[in-house]
Write a protein that holds these residues in place. Structure first.
Motif, PDB file in Angstrom:
ATOM      1  N   ARG A 162       0.848  -1.196   0.000  1.00  0.00           N
ATOM      2  CA  ARG A 162       0.000   0.000   0.000  1.00  0.00           C
ATOM      3  C   ARG A 162       0.885   1.248   0.000  1.00  0.00           C
ATOM      4  NH1 ARG A 162      -5.219  -0.876   4.003  1.00  0.00           N
ATOM      5  NH2 ARG A 162      -5.747  -2.997   3.359  1.00  0.00           N
ATOM      6  N   ASP A 166       4.411   0.586  -4.793  1.00  0.00           N
ATOM      7  CA  ASP A 166       3.527  -0.455  -5.308  1.00  0.00           C
ATOM      8  C   ASP A 166       2.679   0.081  -6.463  1.00  0.00           C
ATOM      9  OD1 ASP A 166       3.732  -2.847  -3.268  1.00  0.00           O
ATOM     10  OD2 ASP A 166       3.640  -1.039  -2.052  1.00  0.00           O
ATOM     11  N   LYS A 167       2.145   1.282  -6.303  1.00  0.00           N
ATOM     12  CA  LYS A 167       1.271   1.846  -7.335  1.00  0.00           C
ATOM     13  C   LYS A 167       2.043   2.156  -8.612  1.00  0.00           C
ATOM     14  CE  LYS A 167      -2.164   3.722  -4.142  1.00  0.00           C
ATOM     15  NZ  LYS A 167      -2.801   4.958  -3.601  1.00  0.00           N
ATOM     16  N   ARG A 169       4.658   0.536  -9.678  1.00  0.00           N
ATOM     17  CA  ARG A 169       4.915  -0.761 -10.317  1.00  0.00           C
ATOM     18  C   ARG A 169       3.654  -1.333 -10.958  1.00  0.00           C
ATOM     19  NH1 ARG A 169       9.157  -3.984  -6.285  1.00  0.00           N
ATOM     20  NH2 ARG A 169      11.032  -3.032  -7.157  1.00  0.00           N
ATOM     21  N   GLU A 170       2.506  -1.024 -10.390  1.00  0.00           N
ATOM     22  CA  GLU A 170       1.235  -1.507 -10.939  1.00  0.00           C
ATOM     23  C   GLU A 170       0.720  -0.623 -12.069  1.00  0.00           C
ATOM     24  OE1 GLU A 170      -1.134  -1.360  -7.463  1.00  0.00           O
ATOM     25  OE2 GLU A 170      -0.176  -3.097  -6.511  1.00  0.00           O
ATOM     26  N   GLY A 171       1.323   0.556 -12.227  1.00  0.00           N
ATOM     27  CA  GLY A 171       0.865   1.490 -13.250  1.00  0.00           C
ATOM     28  C   GLY A 171      -0.365   2.278 -12.849  1.00  0.00           C
ATOM     29  N   THR A 172      -0.628   2.367 -11.550  1.00  0.00           N
ATOM     30  CA  THR A 172      -1.835   3.072 -11.078  1.00  0.00           C
ATOM     31  C   THR A 172      -1.517   4.365 -10.331  1.00  0.00           C
ATOM     32  OG1 THR A 172      -1.855   1.761  -9.026  1.00  0.00           O
ATOM     33  CG2 THR A 172      -3.123   0.917 -10.906  1.00  0.00           C
TER      34      THR A 172
END
Length: 290
Positions: A162, A166-167, A169-172
């Motif tokens: 969270r 992380d975001k 790497r997730e593309g978000t």
């Protein structure tokens, strides 16, 4: 034997539970679904299903022997834990402490100004007002029972799984720009550190802001995470043009800086991650080591 019961053994409460279990505590807690309860069991804790719609008789039995109760389940129009299991808590002869995980959202919008635990709770959102009411209900119960009861007002929670890293790497990940907007944050490990210090230490204040040392613009956090990863940050998006969910947009409605001086002075807590920089570096190191 110290026994912790968590209403809502989720992301933050699980880190607290892990700390205490390593010290020999018995731990039990709830999830809203059987799948969530199975995950709690897989962690080695006693698990219960509680969706807030009806009492669970097995919880009644567990509370009878609990010494400490931590509540992280969110309220609705009222507090479902108090509605369905308040009487069980009133009858719990072993109960020594109650903790409630709330939010600094109870202070409402301060146009970037500072708040501390003595500031008025001027929440403007429905969720914020529900939290204010729930805090009052839990403090009233503690006073009735003569059991130490403490409120922990959490800033934006982050940690492995969270985080801006992380975001990205997730593309978000997004860099949403709202001039002069700042947020406090708190790493999940520092939530555990603070709550455990309050739980086992001398009873002091009833309310603590659990925040980092540096309120910062949200886009700065994403930019720093991108630097750590060695990637280009996402483009800046004006707040007015951002495609946000109603919940995400509500976070931007409040702009304030929350003081954590009481946490340091009364509990003697030294944050492991005093700013987002230390926290993001540790998250990247942990993810890279997997």
């Amino acid at each position: 034997m110290s026994r912790l019961f968590c209403f809502g053994l989720g992301y933050s409460a699980a880190r607290i539970a892990r700390t205490l279990a390593s010290e020999g505590w018995q731990v039990g807690g709830t999830a809203r679904t059987q799948k969530g309860a199975d995950a709690i069991s897989a962690s080695g804790y006693q698990s219960f299903v509680f969706d807030g719609q009806a009492p669970n008789p097995a919880i009644t039995d567990a509370l009878a022997g609990s010494t400490h109760v931590l509540v992280s389940a969110p309220p609705g129009d009222d507090d479902p834990v108090l509605r369905h299991h308040g009487d069980d808590l009133r009858r719990a002869a072993s109960l020594q402490w109650i903790g409630y995980l709330s939010t600094i959202g109870v202070y409402g919008d301060r146009n970037g100004g500072w708040v501390d635990e003595t500031s008025a709770t001027d929440a403007t959102s429905v969720r914020g007002r529900q939290r204010v009411a729930a805090e009052a209900s839990w403090l009233a119960l503690g006073q009735t029972l003569n059991v130490p009861t403490q409120i922990f007002r959490l800033a934006g929670i982050y940690g492995v799984g969270r985080s801006a890293i992380d975001k990205l790497r997730e593309g978000t990940a997004h860099r949403i720009i709202k001039p002069d907007q700042v947020f406090n944050r708190i790493h999940v490990d520092d939530i555990a550190r603070t709550v455990c210090a309050a739980m086992v230490g001398p009873t002091m204040s009833q309310v603590y802001n659990v925040t980092d040392d540096e309120p910062a613009p949200p886009q700065d956090v994403v930019t720093y995470a991108a630097e750590l990863l060695g990637v280009a940050p996402p483009p800046e998006v004006p707040y007015a043009d951002a495609q946000l969910s109603p919940m995400a947009r509500s976070f931007y409605a409040d702009n304030k800086r929350a003081s954590n001086a009481r946490l340091h002075q009364e509990l003697g807590v030294t944050l492991k991650f005093p700013t987002y920089r230390e926290g993001l570096r540790a998250i990247l190191a942990e993810l890279s080591g997997r």
